[in-house]
Scaffold this motif. Sequence first.
Motif, PDB file in Angstrom:
ATOM      1  N   ALA A   9       0.826  -1.212   0.000  1.00 11.59           N
ATOM      2  CA  ALA A   9       0.000   0.000   0.000  1.00 11.59           C
ATOM      3  C   ALA A   9       0.857   1.257   0.000  1.00 11.59           C
ATOM      4  O   ALA A   9       0.534   2.241  -0.669  1.00 11.59           O
ATOM      5  CB  ALA A   9      -0.928  -0.012   1.220  1.00 11.59           C
ATOM      6  N   GLU A  30      -7.345   1.762  -5.966  1.00 10.26           N
ATOM      7  CA  GLU A  30      -7.097   1.448  -4.551  1.00 10.26           C
ATOM      8  C   GLU A  30      -6.364   0.128  -4.452  1.00 10.26           C
ATOM      9  O   GLU A  30      -6.562  -0.775  -5.260  1.00 10.26           O
ATOM     10  CB  GLU A  30      -8.425   1.384  -3.797  1.00 10.26           C
ATOM     11  N   ILE A  31      -5.553   0.008  -3.418  1.00  9.86           N
ATOM     12  CA  ILE A  31      -4.659  -1.140  -3.339  1.00  9.86           C
ATOM     13  C   ILE A  31      -5.431  -2.453  -3.189  1.00  9.86           C
ATOM     14  O   ILE A  31      -5.036  -3.486  -3.744  1.00  9.86           O
ATOM     15  CB  ILE A  31      -3.614  -0.949  -2.210  1.00  9.86           C
ATOM     16  N   SER A  32      -6.560  -2.417  -2.481  1.00 11.68           N
ATOM     17  CA  SER A  32      -7.309  -3.670  -2.288  1.00 11.68           C
ATOM     18  C   SER A  32      -7.836  -4.185  -3.626  1.00 11.68           C
ATOM     19  O   SER A  32      -7.772  -5.382  -3.916  1.00 11.68           O
ATOM     20  CB  SER A  32      -8.458  -3.439  -1.304  1.00 11.68           C
TER      21      SER A  32
END
Lengths: 433, 433
Positions: A135, A188-190
């Motif tokens: 992240a 977004e990282i997710s």
Amino acid sequence: MRARRVSIHQMPVNSTLSPNPIRVRMLDCGMPLLVEEMAGVRTAAVSWLLPAGNATDPEGEAGDGWSSLLAELSQRGAGSRDSRAFSDELDRAGVQRAVTPAAVHIVVSGTTIGSRVDQALSLFADLVVRPHLPAESLDAVRSLALQSLESLQDDPQHRVSLRLRERHLPPPFNRSGYGNKIAFERAEISALRKDWMERARPVGSILSIAGAVDADDLARTLDRLLKDWHGTALDVRATGAMIGGVFHEEDASNQTHIALGLDAPSEQQPESLLCRLATNILGGETSSRLFTEVREKRGLCYAVNAGYSGGRDRGMVSLYAGSTPERAQETLDTMLAELVRFEQGIDEGELRRAVVGMKSRLIMQGESTAARAAALGSDWYRLGRCRSLGELAQEVDSVTLGGLNAWIAQSMGSAWRKGMTMCSVGKTEPRTT
Amino acid sequence: MRARRVSIHQMPVNSTLSPNPIRVRMLDCGMPLLVEEMAGVRTAAVSWLLPAGNATDPEGEAGDGWSSLLAELSQRGAGSRDSRAFSDELDRAGVQRAVTPAAVHIVVSGTTIGSRVDQALSLFADLVVRPHLPAESLDAVRSLALQSLESLQDDPQHRVSLRLRERHLPPPFNRSGYGNKIAFERAEISALRKDWMERARPVGSILSIAGAVDADDLARTLDRLLKDWHGTALDVRATGAMIGGVFHEEDASNQTHIALGLDAPSEQQPESLLCRLATNILGGETSSRLFTEVREKRGLCYAVNAGYSGGRDRGMVSLYAGSTPERAQETLDTMLAELVRFEQGIDEGELRRAVVGMKSRLIMQGESTAARAAALGSDWYRLGRCRSLGELAQEVDSVTLGGLNAWIAQSMGSAWRKGMTMCSVGKTEPRTT
């Protein structure tokens, strides 16, 4: 012409070209391993195709360009190592490497000496199966991607080829690879992590290795390294029709860049080789027609060429020239005149030179582990099998002047030219009529 | 860090690297012939350095850039063949070739299969000794040169490196290679022909060949092909001092390009290798300091690097970064901070990785006939002798951490940084203080 006549059959290529065995192993995870054991070399090259290229990204603002973010992020730590340690360890193994987001695949490639290839594979396996995608790296990676997109504005020559691709290929294969600004900003990282897990899967991936290696040893090593890797990636197919037509982009550039696109056989079609030879004669070599007429006789521009690219599902012949605004129209006129004239076919000398050139390049390819590894993977993706250099050379030898000219007359005529897409970038717009 | 520690001595390079003999033959004409007979390859590569590069052109409007005109013209017919026949015959011999105007030399290079190298040499000998330099081609060639000069305006990234060269090297080695507009416009064919005859002479030229060849056969062939070639070319030396300082060029580019130049040992000096290793650690590798700090941690720009080039009489360390106008100042600040920090030296791990990387690249070079041919010629020009890959690997192994750090402390300190030249191209000018 006083030049001595040399038979193409004086080149004793086929019998001795690539006596190296090509071995195919299906790994436990479901990914094919393609190995060419090359005699007389000490290096080994790896090419790992992951079905996570730009064409498989979510569309537009939803994710166009994520493949670039993922290719960067995948190198920032994997397995037991953080970003710094991972990069250091690859250096310690002497691996010259790159992770390249391409149209269909993300390509993980590297070259080192054969005795260190296990070490390289262990690190690459971590990168593919156990990447951290941290992240804390996302902002830096996002910023690089935005900057790269922005810098396209400074490169009109590259832009004209992207515009051509955009209009002459069907979606999603027509994407530029530079991505969408909003998709980058919103990433977004997710979501990126989930996306990697869904795309970087063994069934749909291809691993090829060439050089000072042993196929069975490699297969054993890889089955161990990849034992937790499972799943099937979605295949990507065209979702619509190409746009085509004529397109001009105003630009303050000192050059006018012209790109033409025409339909061509896929690599799977038997006509693929004929199209490659014909395109080389049209604009692939120093003595090609475009080079002679546009550059040498008229001095209209430095860079003029034609190339054939054969994909799995389709092919494309593209022509490019970069000229001054004043000479752009004459440049285009000359290119189009050569296209029209080409329909009438080629002569014996042109064929002979193109054949010798192609066979020379095959021999050169046979001395490069990196070139062979890339060719094995590319063959498998497009054809479902690997061609040896000997097979390719034999195929080239089987082409006759009559056969090639018949194909040109049938396939490169006025109907073909009507399907042409044209793009230009510059101060003035050259016209086709 | 959990990474397994690997000794650099695990790489059994030196004993087996390049067992190929390097043979030197002085040809009757006075040109050295350098040959590496390589086992296990089928191709052969030729690199012919003619002392007719941009630095040897007449000055400014009198002839700066003639080397570009000559490199083009030399390919337009030679010996018994006109332009078309000459190019066709090279194609028939399967020669991938280029004639490249460089700083000191015009480089005639080509690769083909070993059994055809005689044919290639016969054509190259015509190009060098018996070129037509045809009057009817001059307008087209002139037009290409003018266009190339003009197109530099579209390439700010390339321009910043030329500006650095212009200010950090002494004349005439500081020329861009793109020439002078008036020199192109005024060029007459009779003067160009005379100029070629005066510069393209055997004493001062270097011919190197690597691959599937035999040195004695080549020497016999070449003595025959070059029997009418005589004379000595003038050597080129610096005629003044470098300019140095800080220079900014306004440009509407979306990027700000920064280039820094620093003094460095020549290739002849024993410190050359230390400087090469140090510069690799500073900015030559993926895990280098500049890459880590500028690109990976801060995401300031895609392209950032440092490189060392060792010439015959002098060397240069150059740093480059291309960033957005908004981030240019932070990019420069970070680069300068890394330069200051570098004076304190490097650690064991950094040295180990740099050594492994360099030795891997040597092995890769040993598998490329083109790379070996180029290296032989370049060694001879700079050192007056050729180094084998084994010798180079041994030299790399002899470097110690203490020795390298002592050299860095002594040679890359504040006095060194004071001699820095800085150039930038873009909308805004980043400042050093």
